[in-house]
Write a protein that holds these residues in place. Structure first.
Motif, short mmCIF file in Angstrom:
data_model
loop_
_atom_site.label_atom_id
_atom_site.label_comp_id
_atom_site.label_asym_id
_atom_site.label_seq_id
_atom_site.Cartn_x
_atom_site.Cartn_y
_atom_site.Cartn_z
N LEU A 69 -7.38 4.11 -3.14
CA LEU A 69 -6.18 3.96 -3.94
C LEU A 69 -6.44 3.05 -5.14
O LEU A 69 -6.03 3.33 -6.26
CB LEU A 69 -5.04 3.39 -3.07
CG LEU A 69 -3.68 3.30 -3.75
CD1 LEU A 69 -3.09 4.69 -3.94
CD2 LEU A 69 -2.73 2.42 -2.95
N ASN A 70 -7.19 1.96 -4.89
CA ASN A 70 -7.55 1.07 -6.00
C ASN A 70 -8.37 1.81 -7.05
O ASN A 70 -8.18 1.63 -8.25
CB ASN A 70 -8.34 -0.14 -5.48
CG ASN A 70 -7.46 -1.08 -4.65
OD1 ASN A 70 -6.23 -1.02 -4.74
ND2 ASN A 70 -8.08 -1.91 -3.83
N PHE A 111 0.84 -1.20 0.00
CA PHE A 111 0.00 0.00 0.00
C PHE A 111 0.87 1.26 0.00
O PHE A 111 0.68 2.17 -0.81
CB PHE A 111 -0.93 -0.03 1.22
CG PHE A 111 -1.73 1.23 1.41
CD1 PHE A 111 -2.75 1.57 0.53
CD2 PHE A 111 -1.49 2.06 2.50
CE1 PHE A 111 -3.50 2.73 0.71
CE2 PHE A 111 -2.22 3.22 2.68
CZ PHE A 111 -3.23 3.56 1.78
N MET A 139 -7.36 2.28 1.20
CA MET A 139 -6.88 1.29 0.24
C MET A 139 -7.85 1.20 -0.94
O MET A 139 -7.43 1.10 -2.10
CB MET A 139 -6.76 -0.09 0.91
CG MET A 139 -5.59 -0.20 1.87
SD MET A 139 -5.60 -1.81 2.72
CE MET A 139 -3.96 -1.80 3.45
N ILE A 146 -8.30 5.02 -7.67
CA ILE A 146 -7.44 5.97 -8.36
C ILE A 146 -6.68 5.26 -9.48
O ILE A 146 -6.63 5.73 -10.61
CB ILE A 146 -6.44 6.63 -7.39
CG1 ILE A 146 -7.19 7.52 -6.39
CG2 ILE A 146 -5.41 7.46 -8.15
CD1 ILE A 146 -6.36 7.96 -5.19
N TYR A 147 -6.12 4.11 -9.17
CA TYR A 147 -5.38 3.37 -10.20
C TYR A 147 -6.31 2.90 -11.32
O TYR A 147 -5.91 2.80 -12.47
CB TYR A 147 -4.60 2.21 -9.59
CG TYR A 147 -3.23 2.65 -9.08
CD1 TYR A 147 -2.21 2.96 -9.98
CD2 TYR A 147 -2.97 2.77 -7.72
CE1 TYR A 147 -0.96 3.38 -9.53
CE2 TYR A 147 -1.73 3.19 -7.25
CZ TYR A 147 -0.73 3.49 -8.16
OH TYR A 147 0.50 3.91 -7.72
N LEU A 199 -5.19 13.16 -0.17
CA LEU A 199 -4.88 11.81 0.29
C LEU A 199 -3.75 11.84 1.32
O LEU A 199 -3.79 11.16 2.34
CB LEU A 199 -4.50 10.91 -0.89
CG LEU A 199 -4.04 9.48 -0.55
CD1 LEU A 199 -5.15 8.72 0.18
CD2 LEU A 199 -3.62 8.72 -1.79
N LEU A 216 -4.04 14.30 -4.65
CA LEU A 216 -2.92 13.67 -3.95
C LEU A 216 -2.63 14.39 -2.63
O LEU A 216 -2.33 13.75 -1.61
CB LEU A 216 -1.68 13.63 -4.85
CG LEU A 216 -0.46 12.88 -4.30
CD1 LEU A 216 -0.84 11.48 -3.82
CD2 LEU A 216 0.64 12.77 -5.35
N LEU A 270 1.98 6.89 -6.93
CA LEU A 270 0.98 7.81 -7.48
C LEU A 270 1.64 8.99 -8.18
O LEU A 270 1.06 9.60 -9.09
CB LEU A 270 0.07 8.35 -6.37
CG LEU A 270 -0.97 7.36 -5.81
CD1 LEU A 270 -1.69 7.95 -4.62
CD2 LEU A 270 -1.96 6.96 -6.89
N ARG A 294 2.59 1.75 -3.28
CA ARG A 294 1.64 2.20 -4.30
C ARG A 294 1.26 3.67 -4.12
O ARG A 294 1.01 4.38 -5.10
CB ARG A 294 0.38 1.31 -4.30
CG ARG A 294 0.50 0.11 -5.25
CD ARG A 294 -0.39 -1.05 -4.86
NE ARG A 294 -1.81 -0.72 -4.82
CZ ARG A 294 -2.63 -0.77 -5.87
NH1 ARG A 294 -2.17 -1.10 -7.05
NH2 ARG A 294 -3.90 -0.49 -5.74
N VAL A 295 1.21 4.10 -2.88
CA VAL A 295 0.95 5.53 -2.64
C VAL A 295 2.11 6.35 -3.22
O VAL A 295 1.91 7.37 -3.87
CB VAL A 295 0.78 5.82 -1.13
CG1 VAL A 295 0.79 7.32 -0.85
CG2 VAL A 295 -0.52 5.20 -0.61
N THR A 333 3.87 10.73 3.75
CA THR A 333 2.90 11.75 3.35
C THR A 333 3.52 13.15 3.41
O THR A 333 3.26 13.98 2.55
CB THR A 333 1.63 11.67 4.22
OG1 THR A 333 2.01 11.63 5.60
CG2 THR A 333 0.82 10.44 3.89
#
Length: 801
Positions: free
Chosen positions: A682-683, A630, A679, A685-686, A699, A696, A637, A633-634, A711
């Motif tokens: 995030l899914n 996670f 999460m 967004i992708y 988030l 962003l 972005l 993956r952030v 962050t």
RNA sequence: GCCGGAGUGGCGGAAUGGCAGACGCAGUGGACUCAAAAUCCACCGGUAGCGAUAUCGUACGGGUUCAAGUCCCGUCUCCGGCACCA
């Protein structure tokens, strides 16, 4: 985009926060405040474990959110450093406990900083520091002054391995809380704090605080209030009155014998008129040999001896009844004497069966030939009480009769006992009292505080359970502060719980030299708004500290009578095998390894994601990988970042909904679902394939309390600003609603179709749409529609037969 | 013994009485790769079926309801607390 380098990013921001004093509470008392408190750790030699991280992460998230919401936040940390393990290490390594303590505190501090907790490091407390324990002793002397400190020679819980006297709280289950050895009973002169004087207020105070129901309940049980009556039974052979305590005066007509504790003083008083005194003495000696554990835990056969020469008289029936001694009656509760009603009390029943005593039924409803009946029912064999079927009424009536006869009164009893407040060890606060032959116990004058621990060569306690301080003549021999004559110092030290009984007050003003904290600071910061800790401290530390606080309140030294407005508790982290983590089991997760392999953000995220915060959950070596993915993956972005300073149409609603969910879930400590929501976002967004700057940033802010390092870094890269100086993000309810809503269509409760309709569509049109559905038509075909149910924005259910 | 809490896929766990299994892990298949790791895509409770689908399914037995993991009654198991407290 390069791989996320957590090591350098985490180190970078930890340094930044430290240099900029980012998380220090402000002394600006005009701002709205939030005081979040976590239980300060005991700095053991093993360092911190993942359980500590979970315990602190809850309020860490809330404190970070509060700062962004504009609060002046006090989120302090310190060390509860007096105690046995440190002393034992000192003995083993032949070094001073001071050195061990400093070493361990350094270790803990390093670990806490590496996890990036937003503690106010300018207010750190160490309970073993002069500037702190001076005030622990000061409060003790105030209690001494007000008569809340006393000495008594009693049977105490003694741990032969640690060589210390323990309080009841520290010897639960007959085992030493520190080393788990069996506790034995020993007669000793010990110090007590009169906590029982505050029993009722500790109970009543629970009504106005916001504690977890479970926490309240445990405290209530611990205090153990029972309402009943004291009843005087006359003794036939003399004019003595034997006073008993009962909660069931309604069963007075069923009393067929009495039982007193083996140590009851009436036996000594009438020794000469008791014909079997030798048998009684023998029995008493036998009981004294049993440990508390044997006496209470191994509930097997009832034992006892009848007293020959003393006969009780029931005050209502005037019947003569035998008196026994038995160890199922305790001297420490009630009056050490009971009236026995075998028909309606299981213990009395067992005793009566064994000793062949009459069993008289006074409440209908059970079968007393088989067992005691403890339920409700109509009163029988009870003269004036006969026919009453309400327990309360029967008790009331019996009480008024007793009061009329002048042989009974209403009374209240508590299970809680006074607090045994001393240890025979070195590494604790010296008790600032001097024993003078002339003046008795004399307080060390306030201006002589702190009373320091003397330097020692050998910290081993004496074999007879004496404090090592007793061996130091220069410490022991002193002058009486009152008469200036020769006197001796108290050599016991305070128990571990002393320092933690008021630490939350010191955080308000930790460097104050003239007071334990200034009134101004206390008035601003107290009470603690939110206190989180372990369930294991609910009955000891919490009750002790509430007691001290109420005492200080009575002296006008603190502004509130309850110290903690809200209390929550985190669940344990179990080992990967589902068992409690312990070194002997070999299932301990090493904190340093986790930080090294995954980084602080991943660790923080995982301890909150693994399950319900309040429940125990096993550590999963694989589970933490999900959090690692996670985080990565952030970071990724940034590869799909586009310009844009407001939410895009595709993601607007997702963001508003997620912010709402995260905002609400944090307050309810539902961290696992808050993280799950992010999460999901995030899914999404992708799936959309791009994210703009506004999105962003947003988030980063909502994820910041959980994963502050990554962050901060991303936020700083894309905006050039510092995230911690930003405000918490708002959501708009109107964007949390979808443009079309999916309605579930059921026939006879079974899912048949789904409809997309506008929000708040009217019933008739939705049902018409539902009935028009092919699948629904097919199912309903040939049947009568009996009922149509429509739950707006949710579902349609068509009942057909 | 008394007082709490819990029991949901292979696992951790989600579900104001309204689509059971969100999210994550593990697993399976595929893409990329010389290969592996990492990453990405798809599948992922049982049974029947190629399939759409049907049917069963939230510890167990009953009940209330159009509708129950959720509410009620009873049973079992596990966890926590108290424990001869009169």
């Amino acid at each position: 985009m390069d791989r996320y380098d957590y090591k350098s990013v985490e180190a970078k921001w930890q340094k930044y926060w430290d240099e900029n004093h980012t998380f220090e509470a402000s002394d600006d008392y005009s701002k709205k405040k939030f005081y979040g408190l976590v239980e300060f750790p005991y700095p053991s030699g093993h360092g911190m474990h993942v359980g500590h991280i979970k315990a602190y992460s809850g309020l860490e998230v809330i404190s970070r959110k509060r700062r962004m919401e504009g609060y002046n936040v006090l989120f302090p940390i310190g060390f509860d450093a007096y105690g046995l393990p440190t002393e034992n290490t000192a003995i083993k390594e032949k070094i001073h406990p001071r050195i061990v303590t400093d070493r361990n505190i350094e270790k803990f501090t390093g670990q806490l900083r590496k996890v990036g907790f937003s503690f106010d490091w300018s207010r750190v407390i160490d309970t073993t520091e002069e500037g702190y324990y001076k005030w622990t002793q000061w409060i003790f002397l105030k209690m001494f002054e007000k008569g809340l400190v006393f000495r008594d020679k009693t049977s105490v819980n003694y741990c032969p391995s640690c060589k210390v006297v323990l309080s009841n709280e520290d010897s639960q289950g007959g085992k030493c809380d520190v080393c788990h050895s069996d506790i034995v009973q020993k007669t000793k002169e010990v110090w007590y704090l009169r906590i029982t004087e505050y029993a009722d207020r500790l109970l009543q105070g629970l009504e106005k605080v916001d504690y977890l129901p479970n926490v309240k309940l445990q405290q209530q049980n611990w205090i153990g209030k029972s309402t009943g009556a004291f009843v005087d039974f006359s003794i036939k052979e003399n004019d003595e009155k034997l006073r008993i305590y009962t909660t069931r005066p309604d069963t007075l007509y069923g009393v067929t014998f009495m039982v007193i504790a083996p140590e009851h003083p009436i036996i000594q008083k009438y020794r000469d008129s008791i014909s079997n005194i030798q048998a009684l003495d023998d029995y008493k000696a036998e009981c004294a040999k049993k440990s508390e554990f044997e006496r209470t835990q191994l509930v097997k056969d009832k034992t006892g001896v009848k007293i020959e020469g003393l006969t009780g008289i029931n005050p209502i029936t005037k019947k003569e009844i035998p008196i026994y001694i038995s160890d199922y009656v305790m001297m420490g509760y009630g009056t050490g004497a009971i009236m026995a009603v075998p028909a309606h009390d299981g213990r009395d029943y067992d005793f009566a069966k064994k000793f062949g005593i009459d069993i008289i039924e006074v409440i209908k409803g059970g079968d007393i030939s088989k067992e005691a009946y403890t339920g409700d029912g109509e009163m029988v064999n009870s003269d004036v009480l006969n026919g009453i079927s309400n327990k309360k009424e029967a008790i009331e009536k019996a009480l008024s009769i007793l009061e009329e006869l002048g042989c009974g009164e209403r009374g209240v009893q508590y299970k809680m006992k006074d607090w045994a407040f001393n240890r025979q060890r070195y590494w604790g606060e010296p008790i600032p009292i001097v024993h003078c032959e002339k003046c008795g116990m004399v307080a060390v004058p306030y201006e002589e505080l702190p009373l320091r621990l003397p330097e020692l060569e050998n910290f081993e306690p004496g074999t007879d359970g004496e404090s090592p301080l007793a061996k130091i003549d220069s410490f022991v021999n002193c002058k009486c502060p009152k008469c200036k004559g020769d006197a001796k110092r108290e050599t016991d030290t305070m128990p571990q719980w002393a320092g933690s009984s008021w630490y939350f007050l010191r955080y308000c003003d930790p460097k104050n030299k003239s007071e334990f904290a200034s009134q101004k600071a206390l008035e601003y910061w107290m009470p603690v708004d939110w206190y989180n800790g372990g369930m294991e401290h609910v009955t000891r530390h919490m009750i002790y500290s509430r007691f001290w606080h109420k005492f200080l309140y009575d002296l006008g030294l603190v502004p509130t009578d309850e110290p903690y407005a809200k209390r929550t508790a985190q669940g344990l982290i179990l080992g990967p095998d589902g068992e409690k983590m312990s070194k002997t089991r070999g299932n301990v997760i090493d904190l340093n390894d986790v930080v090294e392999d995954f980084g602080a953000d991943v660790l923080r995220l995982y301890v909150l994601f693994m399950g319900d915060y309040e429940k125990a959950a096993p550590w999963s070596v694989n589970g933490i990988k999900g959090c690692k993915r996670f985080i990565d993956r952030v970071w990724g972005l940034q590869d799909i970042l586009t310009d844009g300073d407001e939410y895009s149409d595709k993601l607007r609603s997702n963001f508003h909904k997620t912010i709402k969910k995260v905002t609400d879930d944090i307050e309810a400590m539902k961290f696992n679902t808050a993280i799950a929501a992010m999460m999901t976002l995030l899914n999404d967004i992708y799936a959309v394939g791009s994210i703009n700057k506004a999105e962003l940033s947003s988030l980063c802010i909502m994820l910041n309390p959980f994963a502050p390092h990554i962050t901060e870094e991303i936020y700083n890269i894309i905006t050039g600003k510092i995230l911690n100086e930003q405000e918490w993000i708002e959501y708009d309810e109107k964007f949390c609603v979808d443009e079309t809503i999916e309605i579930v269509v059921q026939v006879n409760g079974k899912l048949k179709a789904k409809l997309n309709v506008a929000p708040d569509s009217d019933k008739d049109s939705v049902i018409a749409m539902a009935l028009a559905d092919e699948k629904v038509k097919e199912t309903v075909d040939g049947k009568n529609i009996i009922k149509q149910i429509y739950v707006p924005n949710k579902l349609v259910n068509i009942v057909a037969k």
